[in-house]
Design a protein around this motif. Structure first.
Motif, short mmCIF file in Angstrom:
data_model
loop_
_atom_site.label_atom_id
_atom_site.label_comp_id
_atom_site.label_asym_id
_atom_site.label_seq_id
_atom_site.Cartn_x
_atom_site.Cartn_y
_atom_site.Cartn_z
N GLN A 397 -122.08 -12.63 64.55
CA GLN A 397 -122.16 -11.31 64.96
C GLN A 397 -121.36 -10.64 65.33
N SER A 398 -119.63 -10.06 64.24
CA SER A 398 -118.48 -10.09 64.66
C SER A 398 -118.19 -8.73 65.82
N PRO A 399 -117.68 -9.06 66.66
CA PRO A 399 -116.92 -7.75 68.24
C PRO A 399 -116.30 -6.81 66.86
N LYS A 400 -115.47 -7.37 65.86
CA LYS A 400 -114.24 -6.48 65.10
C LYS A 400 -113.57 -5.91 66.24
N GLU A 401 -113.09 -6.04 67.13
CA GLU A 401 -111.87 -5.86 67.85
C GLU A 401 -111.38 -7.36 68.76
N THR A 402 -110.08 -6.61 69.26
CA THR A 402 -109.68 -7.27 70.33
C THR A 402 -109.28 -7.17 71.94
N LYS A 403 -109.05 -8.10 72.61
CA LYS A 403 -109.04 -7.57 74.24
C LYS A 403 -107.73 -8.67 74.54
N HIS A 404 -106.70 -9.05 73.86
CA HIS A 404 -105.68 -9.96 74.04
C HIS A 404 -104.87 -9.37 74.96
N THR A 405 -104.63 -9.86 76.03
CA THR A 405 -103.29 -9.49 76.94
C THR A 405 -102.24 -9.78 77.43
N HIS A 406 -102.41 -11.28 77.39
CA HIS A 406 -100.99 -12.15 76.72
C HIS A 406 -99.45 -11.52 76.44
N GLU A 407 -98.98 -11.51 77.06
CA GLU A 407 -97.41 -11.57 76.48
C GLU A 407 -97.25 -11.53 74.94
N GLY A 408 -97.24 -10.74 73.79
CA GLY A 408 -96.91 -11.58 72.45
C GLY A 408 -97.76 -11.48 71.94
N SER A 409 -99.51 -11.21 72.15
CA SER A 409 -100.16 -11.06 71.40
C SER A 409 -100.55 -9.33 71.05
N ILE A 410 -101.83 -9.42 70.45
CA ILE A 410 -101.85 -8.23 69.49
C ILE A 410 -102.16 -6.65 70.13
N ASN A 411 -102.66 -7.16 71.57
CA ASN A 411 -102.77 -6.04 71.96
C ASN A 411 -101.81 -5.91 73.17
N ASN A 412 -100.03 -6.51 73.19
CA ASN A 412 -99.39 -6.55 74.00
C ASN A 412 -98.39 -7.05 73.36
N LEU A 413 -97.70 -6.53 72.65
CA LEU A 413 -96.33 -7.48 71.13
C LEU A 413 -95.00 -7.53 72.35
N CYS A 414 -94.79 -6.08 73.44
CA CYS A 414 -93.73 -6.75 74.51
C CYS A 414 -92.75 -5.91 73.02
N LEU A 415 -93.13 -4.94 72.55
CA LEU A 415 -91.61 -4.68 71.88
C LEU A 415 -90.07 -4.35 72.25
N ASP A 416 -90.72 -4.08 74.09
CA ASP A 416 -89.07 -3.50 74.04
C ASP A 416 -88.42 -4.47 75.27
N ALA A 417 -89.24 -5.60 75.12
CA ALA A 417 -89.01 -6.83 75.53
C ALA A 417 -87.82 -7.94 74.48
N ILE A 418 -88.22 -7.46 73.43
CA ILE A 418 -87.86 -8.38 71.94
C ILE A 418 -86.54 -7.56 71.89
N LYS A 419 -86.67 -5.96 71.59
CA LYS A 419 -85.47 -5.12 71.45
C LYS A 419 -84.33 -5.58 73.09
N LYS A 420 -84.43 -5.29 73.73
CA LYS A 420 -83.58 -6.07 74.79
C LYS A 420 -83.12 -7.35 74.42
N LYS A 421 -84.05 -8.54 74.08
CA LYS A 421 -83.52 -9.65 73.30
C LYS A 421 -83.00 -9.51 72.76
N MET A 422 -82.50 -8.83 71.60
CA MET A 422 -81.89 -8.55 70.20
C MET A 422 -80.58 -8.01 70.61
#
Length: 426
Positions: A397-422
């Motif tokens: 049975q597929s849960p059809k949802e994600t619960k990813h929390t680590h940096e750079g995962s689906i639910n924690n993209l760290c977009l602000d950190a990537i902008k700062k890196k640029m």
């Protein structure tokens, strides 16, 4: 007129072969040749090889040539060998003996080195600006679509859940590496070779520090032989940086072509960005991204072309080096065009919602499911086998949802950190 003219005519066939298409390619160097000559004239005046009035008249005449070059009015007729001979001719016609003195204490060798370095400095800075604009667009798209799920693939087989936010920002962060490569190339070309003459310096008491400051170079290429040996190495370094940008563009373009196909059907492009078929009325083809892919793959071959031209040359100047422009200069224009059209087109990509509603994507969540079993206390290998058994007997049975929390995962993209890196890398 040739800078090495001695009054002995050269066979026309030899002349045609040795000049090649230099006249056409040298048009982009006209502005930089004049800039180098201005700095050189001022230096000659400073050390007393030109009078004050000669220096002023040369600078004014060269500034007029720069204006003509920027306005597309500068030409190199067939009667001239290259940009250097045309500019010296113009100065001599206009200023007489002052024009004849401009080549004092330099060679065509260090002249072209200066021209190319100044040109490549501007090219790299322009490419950086374009890459930053593409980065900003991809990050904007990542933020806008960060919660729209997308199947991820390994071996082109359905693997694990991804998202458009992850997809767009993955390419954005990859562009930061490309900026690092461009910065390295900029550091290498930002060295002044003027004064190295034919590769062994000059007996005139020239002031190379003055021309370095006047031309805005970060530093001086001190050793005259090292300055001459930078021909080819500078071009290759820039080519590698361009290749890095091109690789990112080519891979992204391949994704677009794949995702737009009916078999994947993840994205669409508006009609004004597609082309049709001469016999199939239904076709909407992503020609723009196919051409970006093709052009960028050609650009990735450029460093190796330059390597093959230069890798068995001893120190000193060799006419082989003239051929570097034939590959590099058109590639620069192609990469700029690819970046421009990518920025123009990517902003209109439309992503599709509910892609994962299709039953064939149910298996995307097997890893998430077994991970939940592990969190609940089951050993990983037992959880792996349990999920495999469910898949085998059709009870998964597929849960059809994600619960990813680590940096750079689906639910924690760290977009602000990537902008700062640029920001830190730029």
């Amino acid at each position: 007129m040739k800078l090495w003219e001695k009054g002995i005519p050269t066979d026309k066939q030899i002349e045609h072969f040795t000049v090649g298409n230099d006249r056409e390619l040298d048009l982009v160097l006209a502005k930089y040749d004049a800039l180098g000559s201005i700095a050189h004239a001022k230096m000659l005046g400073q050390i007393g090889l030109l009078t004050d009035s000669e220096t002023v008249s040369l600078v004014l005449a060269l500034e007029e040539i720069i204006k003509d070059a920027e306005n597309g009015k500068f030409e190199i007729e067939d009667s001239f060998e290259d940009v250097h001979s045309k500019i010296e001719y113009l100065l001599t016609v206009k200023l007489g003996n002052a024009g004849k003195k401009i080549h004092t204490a330099r060679s065509r060798n260090d002249q072209v080195l200066v021209d190319v370095n100044l040109y490549l400095k501007d090219v790299v800075k322009e490419l950086k600006e374009q890459v930053k604009s593409l980065f900003d667009l991809l990050m904007e798209s990542a933020d806008k679509h960060q919660n729209v799920l997308l199947p991820g693939y390994t071996h082109l087989q359905i693997a694990m859940p991804s998202s458009f936010g992850m997809w767009f920002s993955a390419y954005a962060e990859t562009l930061i590496d490309d900026i690092t490569m461009l910065n390295a190339a900029l550091k290498i070309v930002d060295q002044n070779p003027l004064g190295s003459a034919a590769g062994y310096g000059s007996s005139f008491p020239i002031n190379r520090t003055f021309t370095t400051q006047e031309l805005g170079f970060e530093t001086l290429k001190f050793n005259s032989v090292a300055a001459q040996m930078s021909r080819g190495k500078s071009e290759k370094t820039v080519a590698f940086a361009m290749s890095s940008v091109a690789a990112t563009l080519a891979k992204f373009s391949m994704d677009v072509c794949l995702y737009m196909s009916q078999n994947f059907d993840f994205i669409t492009l508006p009609s004004h960005l597609t082309t049709g078929s001469s016999i199939m009325p239904h076709k909407k083809n992503p020609d723009v991204f196919e051409l970006i892919r093709g052009k960028c793959n050609k650009i990735q071959a450029l460093p190796y072309e330059i390597t093959l031209i230069t890798n068995n040359l001893p120190s000193g100047y060799h006419r082989d080096l003239q051929l570097l422009k034939e590959g590099l200069f058109p590639a620069i224009q192609n990469l700029k065009a690819c970046l421009d059209i990518a920025i123009f087109s990517i902003k209109d990509i439309k992503v599709k919602d509910n892609i994962l509603a299709d039953p064939k994507y149910n298996y995307l969540f097997t890893v998430d499911t077994l991970n939940e079993m592990v969190v609940a206390g089951m050993p990983f290998r037992d959880a792996y086998k349990a999920v495999a058994e469910q898949l085998e007997n059709g009870t998964f049975q597929s849960p059809k949802e994600t619960k990813h929390t680590h940096e750079g995962s689906i639910n924690n993209l760290c977009l602000d950190a990537i902008k700062k890196k640029m920001k830190d890398s730029y």
